[in-house]
Scaffold this motif. Sequence first.
Motif, PDB file in Angstrom:
ATOM      1  N   THR A  92       0.946  -1.181   0.029  1.00 40.30           N
ATOM      2  CA  THR A  92       0.128   0.155   0.005  1.00 40.30           C
ATOM      3  C   THR A  92       0.968   1.466  -0.006  1.00 40.30           C
ATOM      4  O   THR A  92       1.579   1.460   1.036  1.00 40.30           O
ATOM      5  CB  THR A  92      -1.123   0.095   1.249  1.00 40.30           C
ATOM      6  OG1 THR A  92      -1.777  -1.183   1.041  1.00 40.30           O
ATOM      7  CG2 THR A  92      -1.862   1.198   1.310  1.00 40.30           C
ATOM      8  N   LEU A  93       0.514   2.151  -1.089  1.00 33.77           N
ATOM      9  CA  LEU A  93       1.431   3.291  -1.199  1.00 33.77           C
ATOM     10  C   LEU A  93       0.854   4.327  -0.153  1.00 33.77           C
ATOM     11  O   LEU A  93      -0.127   4.198   0.328  1.00 33.77           O
ATOM     12  CB  LEU A  93       1.573   3.854  -2.468  1.00 33.77           C
ATOM     13  CG  LEU A  93       2.194   2.485  -3.563  1.00 33.77           C
ATOM     14  CD1 LEU A  93       1.981   3.348  -5.071  1.00 33.77           C
ATOM     15  CD2 LEU A  93       3.524   2.289  -3.289  1.00 33.77           C
ATOM     16  N   ASP A  94       1.731   5.395  -0.189  1.00 39.12           N
ATOM     17  CA  ASP A  94       1.293   6.499   0.705  1.00 39.12           C
ATOM     18  C   ASP A  94       0.203   7.312   0.207  1.00 39.12           C
ATOM     19  O   ASP A  94      -0.708   7.788   1.057  1.00 39.12           O
ATOM     20  CB  ASP A  94       2.533   7.752   0.561  1.00 39.12           C
ATOM     21  CG  ASP A  94       3.997   7.076   1.451  1.00 39.12           C
ATOM     22  OD1 ASP A  94       3.570   6.233   2.250  1.00 39.12           O
ATOM     23  OD2 ASP A  94       4.719   7.762   1.118  1.00 39.12           O
ATOM     24  N   ASP A  95      -0.220   7.181  -0.922  1.00 40.53           N
ATOM     25  CA  ASP A  95      -1.507   7.949  -1.438  1.00 40.53           C
ATOM     26  C   ASP A  95      -2.643   6.830  -1.289  1.00 40.53           C
ATOM     27  O   ASP A  95      -3.889   7.317  -1.853  1.00 40.53           O
ATOM     28  CB  ASP A  95      -1.428   8.386  -2.983  1.00 40.53           C
ATOM     29  CG  ASP A  95      -0.919   7.274  -3.880  1.00 40.53           C
ATOM     30  OD1 ASP A  95      -0.894   6.065  -3.352  1.00 40.53           O
ATOM     31  OD2 ASP A  95      -0.551   7.515  -5.094  1.00 40.53           O
ATOM     32  N   GLY A  96      -2.480   5.636  -0.683  1.00 38.75           N
ATOM     33  CA  GLY A  96      -3.534   4.766  -0.693  1.00 38.75           C
ATOM     34  C   GLY A  96      -3.610   3.789  -1.842  1.00 38.75           C
ATOM     35  O   GLY A  96      -4.462   2.577  -1.603  1.00 38.75           O
ATOM     36  N   ARG A  97      -3.255   3.850  -2.666  1.00 36.24           N
ATOM     37  CA  ARG A  97      -3.167   2.924  -4.053  1.00 36.24           C
ATOM     38  C   ARG A  97      -2.439   1.720  -3.525  1.00 36.24           C
ATOM     39  O   ARG A  97      -1.296   1.747  -2.768  1.00 36.24           O
ATOM     40  CB  ARG A  97      -2.708   3.767  -5.188  1.00 36.24           C
ATOM     41  CG  ARG A  97      -3.619   4.753  -5.797  1.00 36.24           C
ATOM     42  CD  ARG A  97      -2.991   5.259  -7.165  1.00 36.24           C
ATOM     43  NE  ARG A  97      -1.614   5.840  -6.887  1.00 36.24           N
ATOM     44  CZ  ARG A  97      -0.608   5.280  -7.516  1.00 36.24           C
ATOM     45  NH1 ARG A  97      -0.571   4.234  -8.069  1.00 36.24           N
ATOM     46  NH2 ARG A  97       0.763   6.061  -7.254  1.00 36.24           N
ATOM     47  N   GLN A  98      -2.639   0.702  -4.207  1.00 39.37           N
ATOM     48  CA  GLN A  98      -1.983  -0.772  -3.727  1.00 39.37           C
ATOM     49  C   GLN A  98      -1.129  -1.045  -5.331  1.00 39.37           C
ATOM     50  O   GLN A  98      -1.557  -0.671  -6.608  1.00 39.37           O
ATOM     51  CB  GLN A  98      -2.981  -1.871  -3.780  1.00 39.37           C
ATOM     52  CG  GLN A  98      -3.435  -1.730  -2.389  1.00 39.37           C
ATOM     53  CD  GLN A  98      -4.183  -2.927  -1.733  1.00 39.37           C
ATOM     54  OE1 GLN A  98      -4.774  -3.443  -2.753  1.00 39.37           O
ATOM     55  NE2 GLN A  98      -4.064  -3.208  -0.619  1.00 39.37           N
TER      56      GLN A  98
END
Length: 435
Positions: A92-98
Amino acid sequence: MLARFLVGWRAVFGLSERSVYPIFRFVPLFLIFLSGVFRCPSLADLGRKFPRSFATIRKLAGIGHFCEGQVKRYVVCPTCSSIYDKADILITLDDGRQTVKRCMQLKFPSLSESHRNPACDTQLMKKCTTTKQARFKPLMEFIYQSPSKGLSKLITRDGFHEMCQRFRYREVPDGEMGDIYDGRVWKEFKRKYKSFVDSPSSFLLGLNIDWFQPFEHSIHSVGVMYLTVLNLPRSVRYKEENVLLVGVIPGPKEPKKTCNSFLRPLVGDLLELWDGVELDTGKHKRTYRAALLCVCCDVPATRKVGGFVSHNAHKGCNKCLLSFITKKFGEKPDYSDFNRTSWPRRTDVQQREYARLHQEAKTSKKRKEYEKKYGARFSVLHNLPYFDTVVSFPIDPMHNLFLGTAKHVIQVWKKEGILTERVLCSIQKRVDSVQ
């Protein structure tokens, strides 16, 4: 009713879920169309509520929830067959995307990653965009169920414990063999671990791995791993309700050389069962132990599971170190040496050492040298401290004797006129009279 028909239709004809998927898309649209033609709003409501996939049907029936609680799904690499827990490769990235990691398996795990030892780097999951959100779906999945969960169901069954103790009271005349308890594998294990075998809360298990084609007119092999409780009498040992299905290996092809990645979760659970696992009997909790006594497979599966090379290799026997020489390229190996006293027997200590050398080899060339010299590879079953890596692989008599040698002899006898139509009809009548 229509959804039930589709489920039954798929099961009867052995169709894949993907092949029936267009029907799930067509039926709702057709019902909505009919509602307009016949001016029947209920048909439109039925079309909107009609399941869009088998996954929806399983969810509505409560089957999917039950299965998810019983099995574990691993992500499988399509290239090297390494398995991963989905949670370990989803990021999970910082912007919420996976995003998803790629396969990290090294060809030589004992060495660090380099240009000479690169990671597999194969894609493991694909991105599926739905109306709600994007999600990732594994390209291949390995379905696994712990043997402890299977045993916990068996021990709660009425009469199961009593049946598992019957072998202790068998009476077999000297020199006769009627079951596995009379053979070398069982007796050798009992000699080493007598207290384990004598305990009423210990089970000895047999492992089988085989591949089959689930669909007609399609070359797609799926593997199954299942355990049998050898303590049970032979008359009930292989009944469906007493067999523990522990793994489903995805296709479309069999693993080339080893099954180590698919065996690792099972070996981990078997190590726990060897130490003892607390299970609920329905009346009280009790510590049970279990051990893998033998692996019963056909010849190709035995080689992949046990850490042996192919049966047509230079050292192709899994019981001895006899060399099978090929005189010319393309010819079959020479198997003509029938002097058993000259066959150098394999031992458990030797096999483990040969497998260690193969595992620690740092180049493909060195591994091939060890395979030719010793006919051995590493198997994760070697991690079981009690497991005999040679004796615990019984020779498969069915394919060789019943489907191979016996069939060939009958063909020769028919060709030479020894077995005539009259004789064959007489044999068939005797077979038919057997109750």
